[in-house]
Design a protein around this motif. Structure first.
Motif, mmCIF file in Angstrom:
data_model
loop_
_atom_site.group_PDB
_atom_site.id
_atom_site.type_symbol
_atom_site.label_atom_id
_atom_site.label_comp_id
_atom_site.label_asym_id
_atom_site.label_seq_id
_atom_site.Cartn_x
_atom_site.Cartn_y
_atom_site.Cartn_z
ATOM 1 N N ASN A 164 0.833 -1.202 0.000
ATOM 2 C CA ASN A 164 0.000 0.000 0.000
ATOM 3 C C ASN A 164 0.869 1.253 0.000
ATOM 4 O OD1 ASN A 164 0.913 0.386 2.639
ATOM 5 N ND2 ASN A 164 -0.950 -0.463 3.567
ATOM 6 N N ASN A 170 -0.572 -4.894 1.193
ATOM 7 C CA ASN A 170 -1.807 -4.263 0.738
ATOM 8 C C ASN A 170 -3.010 -5.166 0.995
ATOM 9 O OD1 ASN A 170 -3.716 -2.669 -0.452
ATOM 10 N ND2 ASN A 170 -3.009 -2.995 -2.554
ATOM 11 N N ASP A 172 -5.976 -4.360 0.605
ATOM 12 C CA ASP A 172 -7.019 -4.046 -0.376
ATOM 13 C C ASP A 172 -6.596 -4.437 -1.794
ATOM 14 O OD1 ASP A 172 -8.664 -2.891 1.594
ATOM 15 O OD2 ASP A 172 -7.540 -1.013 1.470
ATOM 16 N N TYR A 173 -5.715 -5.423 -1.895
ATOM 17 C CA TYR A 173 -5.147 -5.814 -3.188
ATOM 18 C C TYR A 173 -6.232 -6.092 -4.227
ATOM 19 C CZ TYR A 173 -2.628 -8.715 -6.602
ATOM 20 O OH TYR A 173 -2.107 -9.240 -7.750
ATOM 21 N N SER A 175 -9.563 -5.384 -4.206
ATOM 22 C CA SER A 175 -10.449 -4.254 -4.497
ATOM 23 C C SER A 175 -9.722 -3.205 -5.335
ATOM 24 C CB SER A 175 -10.978 -3.639 -3.200
ATOM 25 O OG SER A 175 -9.924 -3.148 -2.398
ATOM 26 N N ASP A 176 -8.409 -3.044 -5.112
ATOM 27 C CA ASP A 176 -7.627 -2.120 -5.938
ATOM 28 C C ASP A 176 -7.548 -2.623 -7.381
ATOM 29 O OD1 ASP A 176 -7.222 -0.506 -3.769
ATOM 30 O OD2 ASP A 176 -5.172 -1.171 -3.375
ATOM 31 N N ASP A 179 -10.739 -1.798 -9.087
ATOM 32 C CA ASP A 179 -10.783 -0.385 -9.488
ATOM 33 C C ASP A 179 -10.042 -0.169 -10.806
ATOM 34 O OD1 ASP A 179 -12.261 0.291 -7.262
ATOM 35 O OD2 ASP A 179 -10.525 0.921 -6.076
#
Length: 270
Positions: A164, A170, A172-173, A175-176, A179
């Motif tokens: 991150n 990270n 949020d790997y 979900s990133d 995105d």
């Protein structure tokens, strides 16, 4: 828990009724020529009997023209989809907007969505047949392509999404990644889709494909004292029936346990 919804990194085609024109010649041991594929097709529209043919997308002397349904040979259909999609990419994008990975084993395009001194952010996209759902579509995935002259660093790992912005793992790997895929769809979808196949347009859905999950069966493993193989006693938690499976190679127990855990369908208990 049953029926947990899971979104795959797969965009299904809106129109699954794929058909295309192909030219074929009976395979009789002839040597392969450029532009030909060796594959199996039904001998006629109403037959379930398959035979081997040389096929090509262009008219050739000695080849008959036939119309092929996508479901008749999904592997061939994916190859034809790739050729049509690649044509759309090359006509719609400039050469510095994508990287081509097409070869005999892999057919995919990496579309550049971000540029940095350390390298490029890309979305890799390739035609695919989701056999479990009998769906044609495209796999998509995010990747960071590091420049050759740049060493690995925290910054490179951050651009790869493994770290991150604070340099920590990270959480949020995924979900990133999602995105990044959404950004790609907003910027490039209308430029790449629909693609045309035999004068028919094929578009993809706007959302990633949704599948339902199912629990894996539980298994009990038991090691045999014999040194030449591993013996597995696999027990179905649903029926409590058991079958013994002998592996003729000295695999480590943990490796065989992984096979049982992740590929339960190879053990037909029911």
């Amino acid at each position: 828990m049953n029926n947990i919804p899971i979104r795959l990194n797969f965009f299904a085609l809106k129109n699954q009724n794929i058909s295309f024109r192909i030219y074929r010649q009976d395979f009789n041991g002839q040597k392969k020529q450029d532009g030909y594929y060796r594959t199996k097709l039904p001998i006629n529209d109403s037959s379930d009997t398959y035979a081997e043919y040389w096929v090509t997308t262009q008219p050739k002397d000695g080849f008959e023209r036939v119309y092929c349904l996508g479901s008749s040979n999904p592997k061939l259909t994916v190859r034809i989809m790739w050729e049509s999609f690649l044509d759309r990419v090359q006509k719609s994008l400039s050469s510095d907007e994508y990287i081509l990975y097409g070869n005999g084993f892999s057919r995919k395009v990496a579309v550049i969505i971000g540029r940095h001194r350390e390298g490029n952010e890309v979305i890799q996209i390739e035609p695919y047949y989701l056999k479990a759902e009998k769906k044609f579509g495209f796999l998509v995935d995010f990747a960071f392509k590091k420049a050759k002259d740049v060493p690995y660093s925290i910054r490179v790992q951050q651009l790869s999404l493994s770290l991150n912005k604070y340099g920590k793992s990270n959480a949020d790997y995924y979900s990133d990644k999602l995105d990044k895929i959404k950004f790609f769809m907003q910027k490039f979808k209308q430029r790449l889709f629909p693609f045309s196949l035999d004068n028919e347009d094929y578009d993809i859905e706007n959302e990633l494909y949704l599948m339902r999950s199912y629990p894996l069966k539980r298994f009990i493993t038991k090691r045999c004292t014999c040194t030449c193989h591993e013996s597995m006693l696999a027990v179905s938690s649903r029926t409590r029936s058991a079958k013994r499976w002998i592996f003729r190679y000295p695999y480590p127990r943990r490796f065989i346990s992984l096979i049982l855990l992740f590929v339960p369908s190879i053990f037909p208990f029911e």
